[in-house]
Design an enzyme around this catalytic site. Sequence first.
Site, PDB file in Angstrom:
ATOM      1  N   LYS A 206       0.838  -1.199   0.000  1.00 40.08           N
ATOM      2  CA  LYS A 206       0.000   0.000   0.000  1.00 40.08           C
ATOM      3  C   LYS A 206       0.880   1.258   0.000  1.00 40.08           C
ATOM      4  O   LYS A 206       0.701   2.158  -0.790  1.00 40.08           O
ATOM      5  CB  LYS A 206      -0.907  -0.029   1.228  1.00 40.08           C
ATOM      6  CG  LYS A 206      -1.784   1.184   1.355  1.00 40.08           C
ATOM      7  CD  LYS A 206      -2.588   1.113   2.640  1.00 40.08           C
ATOM      8  CE  LYS A 206      -3.220   2.457   2.932  1.00 40.08           C
ATOM      9  NZ  LYS A 206      -3.894   2.485   4.222  1.00 40.08           N
ATOM     10  N   GLU A 212      10.844  -4.853   3.744  1.00 37.07           N
ATOM     11  CA  GLU A 212      10.861  -6.270   3.366  1.00 37.07           C
ATOM     12  C   GLU A 212      10.388  -6.470   1.926  1.00 37.07           C
ATOM     13  O   GLU A 212      10.998  -7.202   1.135  1.00 37.07           O
ATOM     14  CB  GLU A 212       9.935  -7.088   4.294  1.00 37.07           C
ATOM     15  CG  GLU A 212      10.409  -7.201   5.723  1.00 37.07           C
ATOM     16  CD  GLU A 212       9.809  -6.132   6.633  1.00 37.07           C
ATOM     17  OE1 GLU A 212       9.567  -5.002   6.151  1.00 37.07           O
ATOM     18  OE2 GLU A 212       9.604  -6.422   7.822  1.00 37.07           O
ATOM     19  N   GLY A 267      -4.364  -1.591   5.793  1.00 35.11           N
ATOM     20  CA  GLY A 267      -3.604  -2.755   5.338  1.00 35.11           C
ATOM     21  C   GLY A 267      -4.275  -4.070   5.719  1.00 35.11           C
ATOM     22  O   GLY A 267      -4.436  -4.969   4.892  1.00 35.11           O
ATOM     23  N   ARG A 268      -4.686  -4.187   6.972  1.00 33.86           N
ATOM     24  CA  ARG A 268      -5.252  -5.464   7.436  1.00 33.86           C
ATOM     25  C   ARG A 268      -6.689  -5.684   6.952  1.00 33.86           C
ATOM     26  O   ARG A 268      -7.292  -6.702   7.257  1.00 33.86           O
ATOM     27  CB  ARG A 268      -5.156  -5.565   8.957  1.00 33.86           C
ATOM     28  CG  ARG A 268      -5.749  -4.387   9.716  1.00 33.86           C
ATOM     29  CD  ARG A 268      -5.317  -4.409  11.164  1.00 33.86           C
ATOM     30  NE  ARG A 268      -5.677  -3.211  11.901  1.00 33.86           N
ATOM     31  CZ  ARG A 268      -4.966  -2.092  11.930  1.00 33.86           C
ATOM     32  NH1 ARG A 268      -3.849  -2.018  11.221  1.00 33.86           N
ATOM     33  NH2 ARG A 268      -5.358  -1.060  12.644  1.00 33.86           N
ATOM     34  N   GLU A 353      -3.746  -6.023  15.775  1.00 34.65           N
ATOM     35  CA  GLU A 353      -3.247  -4.756  15.231  1.00 34.65           C
ATOM     36  C   GLU A 353      -4.323  -3.674  15.349  1.00 34.65           C
ATOM     37  O   GLU A 353      -4.010  -2.490  15.428  1.00 34.65           O
ATOM     38  CB  GLU A 353      -2.811  -4.930  13.767  1.00 34.65           C
ATOM     39  CG  GLU A 353      -1.828  -3.862  13.316  1.00 34.65           C
ATOM     40  CD  GLU A 353      -1.283  -4.050  11.907  1.00 34.65           C
ATOM     41  OE1 GLU A 353      -1.788  -4.899  11.154  1.00 34.65           O
ATOM     42  OE2 GLU A 353      -0.352  -3.320  11.551  1.00 34.65           O
ATOM     43  N   HIS A 384      -4.245 -32.586  20.850  1.00 39.66           N
ATOM     44  CA  HIS A 384      -3.153 -33.435  21.324  1.00 39.66           C
ATOM     45  C   HIS A 384      -2.012 -32.609  21.884  1.00 39.66           C
ATOM     46  O   HIS A 384      -0.914 -33.113  22.061  1.00 39.66           O
ATOM     47  CB  HIS A 384      -2.689 -34.351  20.186  1.00 39.66           C
ATOM     48  CG  HIS A 384      -3.813 -35.192  19.671  1.00 39.66           C
ATOM     49  ND1 HIS A 384      -4.165 -36.392  20.243  1.00 39.66           N
ATOM     50  CD2 HIS A 384      -4.734 -34.950  18.699  1.00 39.66           C
ATOM     51  CE1 HIS A 384      -5.225 -36.881  19.621  1.00 39.66           C
ATOM     52  NE2 HIS A 384      -5.595 -36.015  18.690  1.00 39.66           N
ATOM     53  N   LYS A 512       8.920  -0.337  12.036  1.00 43.36           N
ATOM     54  CA  LYS A 512       9.408  -0.120  10.669  1.00 43.36           C
ATOM     55  C   LYS A 512      10.529   0.927  10.668  1.00 43.36           C
ATOM     56  O   LYS A 512      11.571   0.744  10.047  1.00 43.36           O
ATOM     57  CB  LYS A 512       8.279   0.396   9.774  1.00 43.36           C
ATOM     58  CG  LYS A 512       7.319  -0.656   9.262  1.00 43.36           C
ATOM     59  CD  LYS A 512       6.358  -0.017   8.258  1.00 43.36           C
ATOM     60  CE  LYS A 512       5.456  -1.030   7.588  1.00 43.36           C
ATOM     61  NZ  LYS A 512       4.558  -0.457   6.585  1.00 43.36           N
TER      62      LYS A 512
HETATM   63  O1  G6P Z   1       1.263  -2.643   2.248  1.00 45.08           O
HETATM   64  P1  G6P Z   1       2.411  -2.033   2.970  1.00 45.08           P
HETATM   65  O2  G6P Z   1       2.362  -0.539   2.928  1.00 45.08           O
HETATM   66  O3  G6P Z   1       3.723  -2.561   2.451  1.00 45.08           O
HETATM   67  O4  G6P Z   1       2.303  -2.407   4.452  1.00 45.08           O
HETATM   68  C1  G6P Z   1       2.379  -3.725   4.910  1.00 45.08           C
HETATM   69  C2  G6P Z   1       1.982  -3.797   6.369  1.00 45.08           C
HETATM   70  O5  G6P Z   1       2.799  -2.866   7.044  1.00 45.08           O
HETATM   71  C3  G6P Z   1       2.578  -2.686   8.433  1.00 45.08           C
HETATM   72  O6  G6P Z   1       3.087  -3.754   9.100  1.00 45.08           O
HETATM   73  C4  G6P Z   1       1.140  -2.425   8.729  1.00 45.08           C
HETATM   74  O7  G6P Z   1       0.927  -2.374  10.085  1.00 45.08           O
HETATM   75  C5  G6P Z   1       0.246  -3.472   8.093  1.00 45.08           C
HETATM   76  O8  G6P Z   1      -1.124  -3.206   8.363  1.00 45.08           O
HETATM   77  C6  G6P Z   1       0.517  -3.444   6.613  1.00 45.08           C
HETATM   78  O9  G6P Z   1      -0.335  -4.327   5.971  1.00 45.08           O
END
Ligand code: G6P
Length: 549
Positions: A206, A212, A267-268, A353, A384, A512
């Site tokens: 986003k 990463e 994002g989530r 989150e 188990h 981050k």
């Molecule tokens: O989609 P991006 O901008 O790369 O972000 C990836 C992720 O980054 C962070 O960890 C946010 O807390 C997440 O909610 C998000 O989905």
Amino acid sequence: MTALTSQPEWQRLTTLAASVKDAHMRNWFAEDSQRAPRMEVEACGLFLDYSKNRVTKEVMQALFDLAKAQNVEGQRDAMFNGEQINSTEGRAVLHTALRNFSGQPVMVDGKDVMPEVLSTLDKIRDFTQAIHSGSHTGYTGKPVKHVVAIGIGGSFLGPKIMTEALKPYKYDGIKVHFVANVDGCHIHDVLTEVDHEETLVVMSSKSFSTQETLQNTLSTKEWFLKQGGSQQDIAKHFVAVSSNVKAATEFGIAKENIFPMWDWVGGRYSLWSAIGLPISLALGFENFKGLLEGAHHMDNHFKEAPFERNLPVILGVLGVWYRNFFNAQSHVLLPYYHYLRGLPAYVQQLDMESNGKRVTQSGDVVDYETGPIIWGSEGTNGQHSFHQLIHQGTDVIPADFLLPLNVPNQDDTHHAMLASNCFGQTQALMQGKTFEECYADLADKGLDEAERKRQAQHKTMPGNKPSNTLLFDKLDPYTLGALVAMYEHKVFVQGVIWQLNSFDQWGVELGKALGNQVLAGISGDADGDQFDASTQQLIARFRHANAPK
Ligand SMILES: O=P(O)(O)OC[C@H]1O[C@H](O)[C@H](O)[C@@H](O)[C@@H]1O
């Protein structure tokens, strides 16, 4: 006391909790034959039995009263209407617009966002069809057989887990590989499995600034060029999903290969946007659309059903009940369906989150517990291992059991065993086994009285452990969409009751930023003094171990 804990509805729940704590569900079931049929609700293909909870009719009513007093309805409408309920980032929260098939506009800052949403859906459909039909090929003319989907957090978990859950609907001929971790082992392993001429890379970010994802994409680009592809060929093999079109084009992604998303999609909550492109590629566009349709119907249910029949509201208030009045620190999700095994991890991000927060919308520190730890894994495996702690540990751990009534390639013996274990566990958790029963079982064991009592004590199962059971006919795209949207709205209800902003994530943002600073320290580009002594020591060790030999 904060506004929440001084509410009369909160105080009433405190009183009710004190009286309910001494009661055992076992007795409630024995006294009331109508308890189970009264405490069930069904919507969008999901059947919920919540009778095995430590609640009475009065408790449920008091919980609904609390939700009303906290303005869950008003906040819900504000969300659907595009108001800026994400107050710390000044954003609307409109994942519901991404699955809005009502034909009604959704306004953000005076502009209807639906035309853009629908044209992006068309773009996803057309691109999926071009890949599947072979009209979009790699640079050497070979059809695409592998998709490497790179993203992390919400740009990874949703697409990965939905694709896994809908495996029986998979489009043959395409294999989608999901890569999130910056640990080079993962991308290395994936790239050794695929032929670059037949591979499409979907980079999902986003913000287009996540370390990463950027690094994994850069490494993949290098690999592609090393394998023989040219800079020009990248346009046929790399697409991106991002709200930051400028950064994506600067990175080298062709403008026509960028699928847009918007800052009003968290994002989530983004699997419903073009972040879901890998789902469409893996399953076909119609199945992706089915997912959205199920979620849309759950949105309608959430908006329209009275609290007493409203799945997300019922689940949400039950969670508040245990978290705040029983001190339950965690909530466990137990899908009894192999393909749904990723659900606990998905809901973990969604819930933790969103509601892992310590101040209210107005910035006051809370004086009550907020979001619980979410965990779990597929049944029957957990039986188990960790179920032991749910049965006999000292904490209350509310559980959601999930089971499809039908599964693909059904083997009746396996499925009946799966169901019986699922139902058997909920029964055991609720009923337990009394000391007297255990003592009686030991009658013929030749034990002296003291030993017989000691052993009976160990075997005693207190029971009275709460659980919800969710059944559905089969896990098709529609049902999965409804299920995920149900959990989204459950988390929303809890966030409103706790007065939180469920849509920011400052703790994650800090991680981050720190990761980037420490990377500068490791590369020798940052002054070591800015780090604490422990971190300096760790950086020094790492630098030493990686110094040129
Ligand atoms: O989609 P991006 O901008 O790369 O972000 C990836 C992720 O980054 C962070 O960890 C946010 O807390 C997440 O909610 C998000 O989905």
